[in-house]
Design a protein around this motif. Structure first.
Motif, PDB file in Angstrom:
ATOM      1  N   GLY A  35     -34.372 -22.529 -17.407  1.00  0.00           N
ATOM      2  CA  GLY A  35     -34.602 -21.154 -17.240  1.00  0.00           C
ATOM      3  C   GLY A  35     -34.282 -20.212 -18.154  1.00  0.00           C
ATOM      4  N   TRP A  36     -34.571 -19.034 -18.371  1.00  0.00           N
ATOM      5  CA  TRP A  36     -34.337 -17.996 -18.912  1.00  0.00           C
ATOM      6  C   TRP A  36     -33.797 -16.811 -18.342  1.00  0.00           C
ATOM      7  CZ3 TRP A  36     -34.162 -17.943 -24.340  1.00  0.00           C
ATOM      8  CH2 TRP A  36     -34.896 -18.906 -25.107  1.00  0.00           C
ATOM      9  N   GLU A  38     -26.036  -6.613 -13.937  1.00  0.00           N
ATOM     10  CA  GLU A  38     -25.986  -7.949 -13.653  1.00  0.00           C
ATOM     11  C   GLU A  38     -26.813  -8.885 -14.431  1.00  0.00           C
ATOM     12  OE1 GLU A  38     -24.020  -7.474  -9.113  1.00  0.00           O
ATOM     13  OE2 GLU A  38     -25.780  -8.633  -9.333  1.00  0.00           O
ATOM     14  N   ARG A  39     -26.489 -10.068 -14.370  1.00  0.00           N
ATOM     15  CA  ARG A  39     -27.383 -11.156 -14.888  1.00  0.00           C
ATOM     16  C   ARG A  39     -28.744 -11.488 -14.068  1.00  0.00           C
ATOM     17  NH1 ARG A  39     -24.453 -16.640 -15.216  1.00  0.00           N
ATOM     18  NH2 ARG A  39     -25.364 -16.474 -12.701  1.00  0.00           N
ATOM     19  N   GLU A  40     -29.724 -11.230 -14.759  1.00  0.00           N
ATOM     20  CA  GLU A  40     -31.117 -11.661 -13.999  1.00  0.00           C
ATOM     21  C   GLU A  40     -31.592 -12.810 -14.289  1.00  0.00           C
ATOM     22  OE1 GLU A  40     -35.148  -9.145 -13.420  1.00  0.00           O
ATOM     23  OE2 GLU A  40     -33.929  -8.736 -15.215  1.00  0.00           O
ATOM     24  N   GLY A  41     -32.223 -13.536 -13.406  1.00  0.00           N
ATOM     25  CA  GLY A  41     -33.185 -14.656 -13.809  1.00  0.00           C
ATOM     26  C   GLY A  41     -34.425 -14.281 -13.897  1.00  0.00           C
ATOM     27  N   CYS A  53     -33.846 -19.776 -10.315  1.00  0.00           N
ATOM     28  CA  CYS A  53     -33.694 -18.470 -11.227  1.00  0.00           C
ATOM     29  C   CYS A  53     -33.130 -17.307 -10.409  1.00  0.00           C
ATOM     30  CB  CYS A  53     -35.047 -17.974 -11.395  1.00  0.00           C
ATOM     31  SG  CYS A  53     -35.607 -18.109 -13.192  1.00  0.00           S
ATOM     32  N   THR A  54     -33.225 -17.405  -9.052  1.00  0.00           N
ATOM     33  CA  THR A  54     -32.657 -16.501  -8.275  1.00  0.00           C
ATOM     34  C   THR A  54     -31.273 -16.790  -7.640  1.00  0.00           C
ATOM     35  OG1 THR A  54     -33.598 -17.460  -6.156  1.00  0.00           O
ATOM     36  CG2 THR A  54     -35.004 -15.561  -7.128  1.00  0.00           C
ATOM     37  N   THR A  55     -30.803 -17.914  -7.977  1.00  0.00           N
ATOM     38  CA  THR A  55     -29.348 -18.250  -7.508  1.00  0.00           C
ATOM     39  C   THR A  55     -28.588 -18.616  -8.400  1.00  0.00           C
ATOM     40  OG1 THR A  55     -29.788 -20.532  -7.070  1.00  0.00           O
ATOM     41  CG2 THR A  55     -29.947 -19.138  -4.981  1.00  0.00           C
ATOM     42  N   GLY A  56     -29.061 -18.962  -9.717  1.00  0.00           N
ATOM     43  CA  GLY A  56     -28.286 -18.932 -10.781  1.00  0.00           C
ATOM     44  C   GLY A  56     -27.556 -20.411 -10.837  1.00  0.00           C
TER      45      GLY A  56
END
Length: 127
Positions: free
Chosen positions: A35-36, A44-47, A109-112
Motif C-alpha cells: 500500500g501507499w 494523521e497518516r492516511e492510507g 489501507c484503513t487500519t494500517g
C-alpha cells in the motif's frame, strides 16, 4: 532483510502528474499486499491506495479516487502509484508499506495493519 525503496517523488505544479515506484526485496515469505500511505505536516497518516499481489484487487481513499492509479509488476516485485491531477492538498511524504498476511486492501489501507514500511518520498504540489 526486507527493503521497500520508494522513488519518484518531487516538486510538481497543480494539475501535474507523478509516478511513484516501490521496489520490494528481501522477503523470506512473499508479500501479500502493498500500500501507499501519506502523511502531511500536522496531519494523521492516511492510507491512499493498496493492492493485493495475487488478485490485483485495489482500494483507493475517496480523496484520490479517479486521480490516482495503483498497479503492480509481480515479476519485478514493484508497485507503482500513478498520480494525476495533483492538488496542493496531495503534498505529503508518501510511504510504501507491505503486509505479508492476508487482509483485504480496504482493511490494510484503513487500519494500517502493516508489517514493513519504507522510508518515504516527498511529494510537493505547488506553483
Amino acid at each position: 532483510q526486507v527493503q521497500l525503496v520508494e522513488s519518484g517523488g518531487g516538486l510538481v505544479q497543480p494539475g501535474g502528474s507523478l509516478r511513484l515506484s516501490c521496489a520490494a526485496s528481501g522477503f523470506t515469505r512473499d508479500w501479500y499486499a502493498i500500500g501507499w500511505f501519506r502523511q502531511a505536516p500536522g496531519k494523521e497518516r492516511e492510507g491512499v491506495s493498496c493492492i493485493s499481489k495475487s488478485t490485483g484487487s485495489t482500494y483507493y481513499a475517496d480523496s484520490v479516487k479517479g486521480r490516482f492509479t495503483i498497479s503492480r509488476d509481480n515479476a519485478n516485485n514493484t508497485v507503482y502509484l500513478q498520480m494525476n491531477s495533483l492538488e496542493p492538498e496531495d503534498t505529503a511524504v508518501y510511504y510504501c508499506a507491505a503486509r505479508q498476511w492476508g487482509l483485504s486492501p480496504l482493511l490494510i489501507c484503513t487500519t494500517g495493519r502493516i508489517d514493513y514500511w519504507g522510508k518515504g518520498t516527498l511529494v510537493t504540489v505547488s506553483s
